[in-house]
Design a protein around this motif. Structure first.
Motif, PDB file in Angstrom:
ATOM      1  N   GLU A 102       1.158  -0.970   0.061  1.00  0.00           N
ATOM      2  CA  GLU A 102      -0.659  -0.086   0.352  1.00  0.00           C
ATOM      3  C   GLU A 102       0.961   1.263   0.165  1.00  0.00           C
ATOM      4  OE1 GLU A 102      -1.597   0.919   4.051  1.00  0.00           O
ATOM      5  OE2 GLU A 102      -1.161  -1.508   4.562  1.00  0.00           O
ATOM      6  N   LEU A 103       0.380   2.096  -0.099  1.00  0.00           N
ATOM      7  CA  LEU A 103       0.845   3.746   0.128  1.00  0.00           C
ATOM      8  C   LEU A 103       0.989   3.786   1.689  1.00  0.00           C
ATOM      9  CD1 LEU A 103      -1.199   5.540  -2.734  1.00  0.00           C
ATOM     10  CD2 LEU A 103       1.072   4.785  -3.094  1.00  0.00           C
ATOM     11  N   PRO A 104       2.563   4.564   1.154  1.00  0.00           N
ATOM     12  CA  PRO A 104       3.379   4.568   2.920  1.00  0.00           C
ATOM     13  C   PRO A 104       2.167   5.365   3.787  1.00  0.00           C
ATOM     14  CG  PRO A 104       4.339   5.645   1.806  1.00  0.00           C
ATOM     15  CD  PRO A 104       3.628   4.243   1.038  1.00  0.00           C
ATOM     16  N   ASP A 105       2.383   6.234   4.524  1.00  0.00           N
ATOM     17  CA  ASP A 105       1.497   7.165   5.386  1.00  0.00           C
ATOM     18  C   ASP A 105       2.047   8.377   5.433  1.00  0.00           C
ATOM     19  OD1 ASP A 105      -0.712   5.780   6.045  1.00  0.00           O
ATOM     20  OD2 ASP A 105      -0.186   5.190   8.011  1.00  0.00           O
ATOM     21  N   LEU A 106       1.529   9.560   5.231  1.00  0.00           N
ATOM     22  CA  LEU A 106       2.720  10.997   4.786  1.00  0.00           C
ATOM     23  C   LEU A 106       2.975  11.443   5.737  1.00  0.00           C
ATOM     24  CD1 LEU A 106       0.955  12.304   0.775  1.00  0.00           C
ATOM     25  CD2 LEU A 106       3.167  10.823   1.625  1.00  0.00           C
ATOM     26  N   GLY A 107       1.852  11.582   6.596  1.00  0.00           N
ATOM     27  CA  GLY A 107       2.449  12.708   8.057  1.00  0.00           C
ATOM     28  C   GLY A 107       2.818  13.735   7.955  1.00  0.00           C
ATOM     29  N   PRO A 132      16.656   7.700   5.041  1.00  0.00           N
ATOM     30  CA  PRO A 132      15.019   6.955   3.785  1.00  0.00           C
ATOM     31  C   PRO A 132      14.599   6.571   3.304  1.00  0.00           C
ATOM     32  CG  PRO A 132      16.670   5.790   4.445  1.00  0.00           C
ATOM     33  CD  PRO A 132      16.808   6.715   5.511  1.00  0.00           C
ATOM     34  N   SER A 133      13.245   6.733   4.710  1.00  0.00           N
ATOM     35  CA  SER A 133      12.141   6.797   4.382  1.00  0.00           C
ATOM     36  C   SER A 133      11.078   7.539   3.509  1.00  0.00           C
ATOM     37  CB  SER A 133      11.045   6.050   6.350  1.00  0.00           C
ATOM     38  OG  SER A 133      11.555   7.348   6.618  1.00  0.00           O
ATOM     39  N   ILE A 134      12.008   8.866   3.577  1.00  0.00           N
ATOM     40  CA  ILE A 134      11.627   9.254   2.773  1.00  0.00           C
ATOM     41  C   ILE A 134      11.678   8.909   1.450  1.00  0.00           C
ATOM     42  CG2 ILE A 134      11.822  11.439   4.237  1.00  0.00           C
ATOM     43  CD1 ILE A 134      13.928  12.497   1.996  1.00  0.00           C
ATOM     44  N   ILE A 154      11.216  14.033  -2.074  1.00  0.00           N
ATOM     45  CA  ILE A 154      11.578  14.775  -0.494  1.00  0.00           C
ATOM     46  C   ILE A 154      12.266  14.908   0.077  1.00  0.00           C
ATOM     47  CG2 ILE A 154       9.995  15.609   1.381  1.00  0.00           C
ATOM     48  CD1 ILE A 154       8.139  15.542  -0.542  1.00  0.00           C
ATOM     49  N   ASN A 155      13.328  16.150   0.205  1.00  0.00           N
ATOM     50  CA  ASN A 155      14.518  16.177   0.659  1.00  0.00           C
ATOM     51  C   ASN A 155      14.546  17.010   1.204  1.00  0.00           C
ATOM     52  OD1 ASN A 155      16.738  15.253   0.355  1.00  0.00           O
ATOM     53  ND2 ASN A 155      17.648  15.258  -1.494  1.00  0.00           N
ATOM     54  N   ALA A 159       8.334  -4.944   4.651  1.00  0.00           N
ATOM     55  CA  ALA A 159       8.726  -4.797   3.703  1.00  0.00           C
ATOM     56  C   ALA A 159       8.324  -3.700   3.261  1.00  0.00           C
ATOM     57  CB  ALA A 159       8.928  -5.575   2.612  1.00  0.00           C
ATOM     58  N   ASP A 160       9.964  -2.732   2.852  1.00  0.00           N
ATOM     59  CA  ASP A 160       9.077  -1.511   2.173  1.00  0.00           C
ATOM     60  C   ASP A 160       9.964  -1.681   1.192  1.00  0.00           C
ATOM     61  OD1 ASP A 160       7.435  -0.130   3.817  1.00  0.00           O
ATOM     62  OD2 ASP A 160       9.597   1.255   4.983  1.00  0.00           O
ATOM     63  N   PHE A 161       9.574  -0.580  -0.012  1.00  0.00           N
ATOM     64  CA  PHE A 161       9.986  -0.519  -0.898  1.00  0.00           C
ATOM     65  C   PHE A 161      10.520   1.155  -1.513  1.00  0.00           C
ATOM     66  CE2 PHE A 161      10.139   0.157  -5.732  1.00  0.00           C
ATOM     67  CZ  PHE A 161      11.408  -0.290  -6.440  1.00  0.00           C
ATOM     68  N   VAL A 162      12.086   1.096  -1.887  1.00  0.00           N
ATOM     69  CA  VAL A 162      12.516   2.372  -0.987  1.00  0.00           C
ATOM     70  C   VAL A 162      13.048   2.865  -2.773  1.00  0.00           C
ATOM     71  CG1 VAL A 162      13.955   3.503  -0.011  1.00  0.00           C
ATOM     72  CG2 VAL A 162      12.288   2.274   1.508  1.00  0.00           C
ATOM     73  N   ILE A 163      13.070   3.368  -3.178  1.00  0.00           N
ATOM     74  CA  ILE A 163      14.159   3.741  -4.356  1.00  0.00           C
ATOM     75  C   ILE A 163      15.233   5.357  -4.591  1.00  0.00           C
ATOM     76  CG2 ILE A 163      12.709   3.098  -6.175  1.00  0.00           C
ATOM     77  CD1 ILE A 163      11.886   6.036  -6.667  1.00  0.00           C
ATOM     78  N   PHE A 164      15.648   5.305  -4.857  1.00  0.00           N
ATOM     79  CA  PHE A 164      17.081   6.612  -4.761  1.00  0.00           C
ATOM     80  C   PHE A 164      16.886   7.339  -6.399  1.00  0.00           C
ATOM     81  CE2 PHE A 164      18.005   2.986  -1.339  1.00  0.00           C
ATOM     82  CZ  PHE A 164      17.732   4.063  -0.333  1.00  0.00           C
ATOM     83  N   PRO A 165      16.625   8.600  -6.665  1.00  0.00           N
ATOM     84  CA  PRO A 165      16.170   8.355  -7.687  1.00  0.00           C
ATOM     85  C   PRO A 165      16.878   9.205  -8.160  1.00  0.00           C
ATOM     86  CG  PRO A 165      14.235   9.541  -6.561  1.00  0.00           C
ATOM     87  CD  PRO A 165      14.716   8.521  -5.537  1.00  0.00           C
ATOM     88  N   PRO A 166      16.810  10.992  -9.053  1.00  0.00           N
ATOM     89  CA  PRO A 166      17.534  11.660  -9.626  1.00  0.00           C
ATOM     90  C   PRO A 166      16.816  12.601  -8.939  1.00  0.00           C
ATOM     91  CG  PRO A 166      17.434  11.058 -11.642  1.00  0.00           C
ATOM     92  CD  PRO A 166      16.347   9.773 -10.884  1.00  0.00           C
ATOM     93  N   ARG A 167      17.637  13.539  -7.617  1.00  0.00           N
ATOM     94  CA  ARG A 167      17.108  14.579  -7.431  1.00  0.00           C
ATOM     95  C   ARG A 167      17.921  15.650  -6.906  1.00  0.00           C
ATOM     96  NH1 ARG A 167      18.818  10.265  -4.907  1.00  0.00           N
ATOM     97  NH2 ARG A 167      20.151  10.151  -3.432  1.00  0.00           N
ATOM     98  N   TRP A 168      18.048  16.787  -6.214  1.00  0.00           N
ATOM     99  CA  TRP A 168      18.284  17.897  -6.049  1.00  0.00           C
ATOM    100  C   TRP A 168      19.804  17.804  -4.706  1.00  0.00           C
ATOM    101  CZ3 TRP A 168      20.991  21.433  -8.840  1.00  0.00           C
ATOM    102  CH2 TRP A 168      20.756  21.231 -10.165  1.00  0.00           C
TER     103      TRP A 168
END
Length: 445
Positions: free
Chosen positions: A211-216, A297-299, A287-288, A315-324
């Motif tokens: 499911e989508l994570p909560d955004l808090g 890294p949960s963000i 979000i950074n 389990a969490d599926f986490v990505i590290f995409p291009p960002r500033w």
């Protein structure tokens, strides 16, 4: 609707309905299970949750199909290959582990499809008790012909790394390319077509759905947007298979097969909220940190499979995409770390910022519970003297992480058989040297 399989229904976790445009009106009106369905179809429900789950978590879909899935010969055990749920094949090993790119078999040597190309790398828990996780890789070169796969144990989150895959499901078709993912939930039958040498990763969870994570405090917007998740449009084939169609069932960690004389992809219409879906990782809203230090890294979490403990994921599926990267007074690459979670990382393309040389696309790494890890020596030295100007991070790169609260065991295939384990991985930290100076004092401003 346009041509079936080429358009998608968008949204995440909503109620959808779809019918093949060749059979308008195939969806019954006003009820799920009429005495006689339109076009002489059979009604069949697929339940992804207990009947009495609260409405927000109750998952089910109705199929209207040419023949019901119950019409098949008895299941018989088949060779499970390198797919396993035996976590005690080898002794535990708490060391940092890294694998070089997993070998894709050559078509000229051996034809391997998605199912026979599945290899379990690590995991924990038990599908019988409906609590656990498995990490698999797939390396294949041939499409599945007159056979499909059904996972009775859990959900598959599929991450292609090399080569696109065409996934045919009972709900319709999905083309999934590298930097996209798809999720095939428990009990859904699917087949995979490939277009050459193909490789990727699979995260399997038992006992929960993604499911989508909560955004808090993030608020209403950010991370993965529900509308960017795509569900296939109904598509059917009314095809008899005189030579036999094979349905492969993963059940309690083993593979079984049964025969039937028709294609299982004979669903003319469907409706419900329990569906397969795909997502383009390029749509992720990053979000950074914009001041100093690091956010955790949960963000970067795209999807989560929650446990019964608040805030703790199976389990969490986490990505590290291009960002500033813009943080001031900060060592910007990932910090040195020991974690109560297990972290398996993979690289789809590019060069991961913390280990630009040894960590390669198509390979992976595992940092187990409380195993220390972090940037290699070269990365540390470079980034302690780098000018802290705004810069693009991970340009042309897409890395990901399967993170789990389970302490994962590595299989014999992962440690020995695949012969891709980088036994010199620990050496990437050996250049780290002592910088301690007891005479140091803060400079006066």
């Amino acid at each position: 609707m346009t041509m079936a399989g080429l358009k998608y229904l968008s949204g995440f976790g909503n109620e959808f309905s779809s019918e093949d445009p060749r059979c308008p009106g195939a969806l019954p009106e006003g009820q799920n299970n009429p005495q006689v369905c339109p076009y002489g179809l059979y009604a069949e429900q697929l339940s992804g949750s207990a009947f009495t789950c609260p409405r927000p978590t109750n998952k089910r879909s109705w199929f209207y199909r040419i023949l019901p899935s119950v019409r098949h010969k008895p299941y018989i055990a088949m060779c499970s290959g390198n797919l396993t749920e035996s976590w005690d094949e080898v002794e535990p090993d708490p060391n940092q582990m890294r694998w070089m790119p997993f070998t894709i078999p050559k078509t000229s040597e051996n034809k391997v499809d998605f199912v026979t190309g599945l290899h379990t790398l690590c995991g924990a828990g038990d599908s019988k008790s409906r609590s656990g996780i498995s990490t698999h890789v797939f390396t294949c070169n041939t499409s599945m012909v007159d056979r499909c796969f059904n996972n009775s144990d859990g959900d598959f989150l599929i991450v292609p790394q090399q080569g696109k895959i065409l996934v045919t499901t009972e709900f319709g078709k999905m083309m999934v390319e590298p930097k996209e993912i798809c999720v095939i939930q428990q009990g859904m039958r699917f087949s995979v077509d490939v277009f050459g040498e193909t490789r990727g990763y699979v995260l399997e969870v038992f006992g929960a759905h993604f499911e989508l994570p909560d955004l808090g405090p993030i608020g209403a917007n950010g991370l993965a947007n529900p509308r960017d998740f795509l569900t296939p449009v109904a598509w059917y084939e009314d095809r008899e298979v005189a030579t036999g169609y094979t349905v492969i069932n993963k059940y309690q960690g083993k593979l079984f097969s049964s025969q039937q004389d028709f294609s299982p992809f004979n669903v003319v219409a469907w409706h419900g909220n329990y569906t397969p879906y795909k997502y383009n990782l390029g749509n992720f809203m990053v979000i950074n940190c914009v001041a100093f230090d690091h956010a955790d890294p949960s963000i970067f979490t795209v999807l989560t499979a929650k446990s019964t403990r608040p805030g703790v994921a199976i389990a969490d599926f986490v990505i590290f995409p291009p960002r500033w990267g813009v943080a001031d007074h900060t060592f910007r690459p990932p910090y040195y770390h020991r974690n109560c979670m297990s972290e398996f990382m993979g690289l789809i393309e590019g060069h991961y910022e913390a280990k630009e040389e040894g960590f390669q696309a198509g390979g992976g790494s595992l940092h187990s519970v409380m195993t220390p890890h972090g940037p290699d020596g070269m990365c540390f030295e470079k980034n302690t003297i780098a000018p802290l100007k705004p810069e693009r991070v991970a340009e042309g790169t897409m890395a990901f992480m399967f993170e789990s609260s389970f302490s994962m065991a590595v299989t014999k295939w992962g440690l020995e058989t695949c012969q891709k384990l980088d036994k010199s991985y620990y050496k990437c930290w050996e250049p780290l040297r002592k910088h301690f100076d007891p005479k140091w004092r803060p400079s006066k401003q």
